[in-house]
Design an enzyme around this catalytic site. Structure first.
Site, PDB file in Angstrom:
ATOM      1  N   LYS A  60      30.082  42.385  40.266  1.00  0.00           N
ATOM      2  CA  LYS A  60      31.341  41.281  38.999  1.00  0.00           C
ATOM      3  C   LYS A  60      31.073  39.985  40.630  1.00  0.00           C
ATOM      4  O   LYS A  60      30.801  40.206  41.957  1.00  0.00           O
ATOM      5  CB  LYS A  60      32.379  42.724  39.283  1.00  0.00           C
ATOM      6  CG  LYS A  60      32.845  42.298  40.378  1.00  0.00           C
ATOM      7  CD  LYS A  60      34.244  42.956  40.339  1.00  0.00           C
ATOM      8  CE  LYS A  60      35.319  42.050  40.469  1.00  0.00           C
ATOM      9  NZ  LYS A  60      36.359  42.067  41.918  1.00  0.00           N
ATOM     10  N   HIS A  80      38.519  46.670  36.761  1.00  0.00           N
ATOM     11  CA  HIS A  80      38.435  48.153  37.181  1.00  0.00           C
ATOM     12  C   HIS A  80      39.169  48.631  36.484  1.00  0.00           C
ATOM     13  O   HIS A  80      39.225  50.179  36.210  1.00  0.00           O
ATOM     14  CB  HIS A  80      38.898  47.774  38.969  1.00  0.00           C
ATOM     15  CG  HIS A  80      38.296  47.530  39.599  1.00  0.00           C
ATOM     16  ND1 HIS A  80      36.960  47.720  39.649  1.00  0.00           N
ATOM     17  CD2 HIS A  80      38.409  46.302  40.816  1.00  0.00           C
ATOM     18  CE1 HIS A  80      35.460  46.783  40.457  1.00  0.00           C
ATOM     19  NE2 HIS A  80      37.154  45.702  41.499  1.00  0.00           N
TER      20      HIS A  80
HETATM   21  C1  BG6 Z   1      37.707  44.707  44.499  1.00  0.00           C
HETATM   22  C2  BG6 Z   1      37.972  43.484  44.642  1.00  0.00           C
HETATM   23  O1  BG6 Z   1      36.495  44.343  43.210  1.00  0.00           O
HETATM   24  O2  BG6 Z   1      37.917  45.882  45.111  1.00  0.00           O
HETATM   25  C3  BG6 Z   1      39.169  43.374  45.524  1.00  0.00           C
HETATM   26  O3  BG6 Z   1      37.565  42.015  44.154  1.00  0.00           O
HETATM   27  C4  BG6 Z   1      39.724  44.818  45.679  1.00  0.00           C
HETATM   28  O4  BG6 Z   1      39.847  42.211  45.598  1.00  0.00           O
HETATM   29  C5  BG6 Z   1      38.753  45.942  45.881  1.00  0.00           C
HETATM   30  O5  BG6 Z   1      39.890  44.681  47.009  1.00  0.00           O
HETATM   31  C6  BG6 Z   1      38.718  46.769  46.154  1.00  0.00           C
HETATM   32  O6  BG6 Z   1      38.806  48.190  45.361  1.00  0.00           O
HETATM   33  P1  BG6 Z   1      39.057  50.107  46.560  1.00  0.00           P
HETATM   34  O7  BG6 Z   1      37.855  50.720  46.113  1.00  0.00           O
HETATM   35  O8  BG6 Z   1      39.241  49.249  47.690  1.00  0.00           O
HETATM   36  O9  BG6 Z   1      40.011  49.593  45.923  1.00  0.00           O
END
Ligand code: BG6
Length: 491
Positions: free
Chosen positions: A147, A239
């Site tokens: 992404k 997400h």
């Molecule tokens: C990423 C975002 O996709 O996911 C980030 O671009 C974010 O901004 C991250 O911090 C969060 O991922 P995780 O796995 O740490 O919750």
């Protein structure tokens, strides 16, 4: 498990010296090696612009693997074995002639070809065209892309079209790393392996659902990307909507990639648009101001390095999503996500409706209804909040609320919880697309997000302020309180 040699592969990684590759991909490959999942013949070709040789790149990779892999998982012989798979080429991605070298490198290989584009999405199309032009790929090549696939529906179509010009959908592995998280996959097991939940999973029994993905970090050096994206595009479009789909989808007929993805798309298609008349009640966007994070003072978004004062980019979003189908009619999904919240916490809470006829002490009627709490991070696990009788002769039929808990790290103490990228890389090697996002999913998600962004962009109202280290703007609490509910940790 199948013989590991079945998954023999040649992995070409574009952008192999970038942040993602160093922080996530090579540490994940190390763990796969450690788990004996990499075939002995595996070959990894690291590509980047830096004028270095293989020895220097191996030394650099060694450093970052040591830095990112927990000390207790470090095994010298495994590290050496992994680095032994790696070759390096200093490579100009735009120079078509350079691609000829990839063919030469391939001649010595023999496994399935995986191309990992750990690069900005703006050059996916160019890499794909060059690969085709020089005959470096065929119908069996697997291509992994990260992404963001675009900034909105129109730009995502451009990227998807460029990829589709060269590859079939069955060759494309679009990563949403949340799908690689252990608990997220467990959602599928929980829902479809336990009839107990299957029969309860609808508007007859569930009153509402909460999804929180909170981060304590701020923007920290990522302003260039983040200020154009904002939390809606950075987190909700991918997400959070993926989590919503996995909770809300109907049972797939099997575990094949398309059966699962067909069901997710059906959910995205019936998400009620948040039209201007619903903005007030269904949507809150916020931006953090100076405050405290993990006990230390931190600047506000406007004071972060590189941010232009006056930016109206949102660092927090809370919204009420409604799914317009038989199963979820009248069941709101309250979603919120933000930077600089009090802690790093991702959890889903399924709130069940009360028992139809209450026979206990009226004083205790306020006790919460059953809740299923699914924690994605920090400590993966599930907890079912139930009511039981309080123990003791003097307690009569007093009720007590308590958890039936399953903490994965304790229950399965012999095995570590793999990082999302380990799972995802492993699935690519197996050629299984079920944890990857299909083109129509990306586009339906953008369609829904686009209509919100269009109204936001027309609005003159600035995002609501919240102090770093708090749970977002007061308006996000008001949004759920208006419906007679509260966010779980504020309950
Ligand atoms: C990423 C975002 O996709 O996911 C980030 O671009 C974010 O901004 C991250 O911090 C969060 O991922 P995780 O796995 O740490 O919750």
């Amino acid at each position: 498990m199948a013989e590991k040699t079945e998954y023999r592969c040649d992995l070409i990684m574009f952008g192999a010296l970038g942040d993602l590759a160093q922080r996530k991909l090579f540490p994940a490959l190390y763990q796969l090696e450690r788990a004996k999942l990499l075939a002995a013949e595996t070959r990894i070709l690291a590509l980047a612009r830096d004028r270095l040789d293989t020895a220097a790149v191996r030394a650099k990779l060694e450093q970052s693997i040591r830095h990112h892999v927990p000390r207790e998982d470090m095994e010298e012989d495994i590290l050496e074995q992994l680095l032994g798979h790696v070759d390096y080429m200093c490579f100009d991605f735009s120079d078509t002639d350079s691609y000829e070298h990839l063919n030469r490198w391939r001649e010595k290989g023999g496994g399935a070809l995986i191309v990992y584009m750990a690069t900005p999405p703006s050059i996916y199309g160019m890499i794909a065209r060059n690969l085709r032009h020089r005959g470096c790929c065929d119908g069996s090549t697997r291509v992994v892309v990260e992404k963001p696939i675009g900034h909105d529906l129109a730009s995502s179509k451009v990227i998807n079209d460029q990829l589709a010009d060269v590859f079939n959908e069955s060759q494309l592995f679009r990563i949403d790393h949340y799908l690689g998280k252990e608990t997220v996959q467990n959602l599928i097991a929980l829902r479809f392996a336990n009839n107990l939940f299957a029969t309860q999973w609808n508007q007859n029994h569930i009153s509402h659902v909460e999804i929180t993905v909170a981060e304590s970090v701020g923007i920290e050096g990522r302003w260039g990307y983040f200020d154009k994206a904002g939390q809606m595009r950075d987190m909700i479009q991918n997400h959070l909507l993926q989590l919503l789909c996995l909770i809300a989808m109907d049972p797939p007929s099997d575990l094949s990639a398309d059966s699962i993805r067909d069901e997710k798309v059906k959910v995205l298609k019936v998400l009620r648009p948040i039209t201007p008349d619903l903005m007030e009640t269904h949507l809150v966007r916020g931006q953090y101001t100076a405050g405290t994070s993990e006990g230390r003072p931190v600047p506000g978004y406007q004071e972060e390095e590189g941010v232009s004062p006056g930016s109206t980019t949102e660092t927090f979003v809370a919204l009420k999503a409604e799914i317009q189908n038989w199963r979820w009619s009248g069941v709101p999904f309250y979603i919120r996500t933000g930077k600089r919240l009090p802690e790093k916490l991702s959890q889903i809470i399924i709130h069940f409706k009360p028992a139809p006829h209450y026979i206990f002490d009226p004083d205790q009627k306020h006790l919460a209804n059953n809740k299923l709490i699914i924690r994605l991070q920090p400590d993966e696990g599930m907890e079912l909040q139930i009511l039981t009788k309080d123990q003791g002769l003097d307690k009569g039929m007093r009720l007590r609320q308590g958890p039936l808990e399953l903490a994965f790290s304790e229950a399965f103490s012999t095995s570590r919880i793999p990082d999302a990228y380990e799972r995802l890389l492993w699935e690519v090697m197996k050629g299984n697309q079920y944890l990857f996002v299909r083109r129509d999913e990306v586009e339906h998600a953008w369609r829904w997000v686009d209509q919100i962004m269009t109204h936001w962009e027309d609005q003159t109202e600035r995002p609501k302020r919240y102090a770093a280290g708090t749970w977002g703007p007061v308006a996000s609490i008001a949004m759920i309180t208006r419906d007679g509910r509260s966010w779980y940790e504020n309950a």
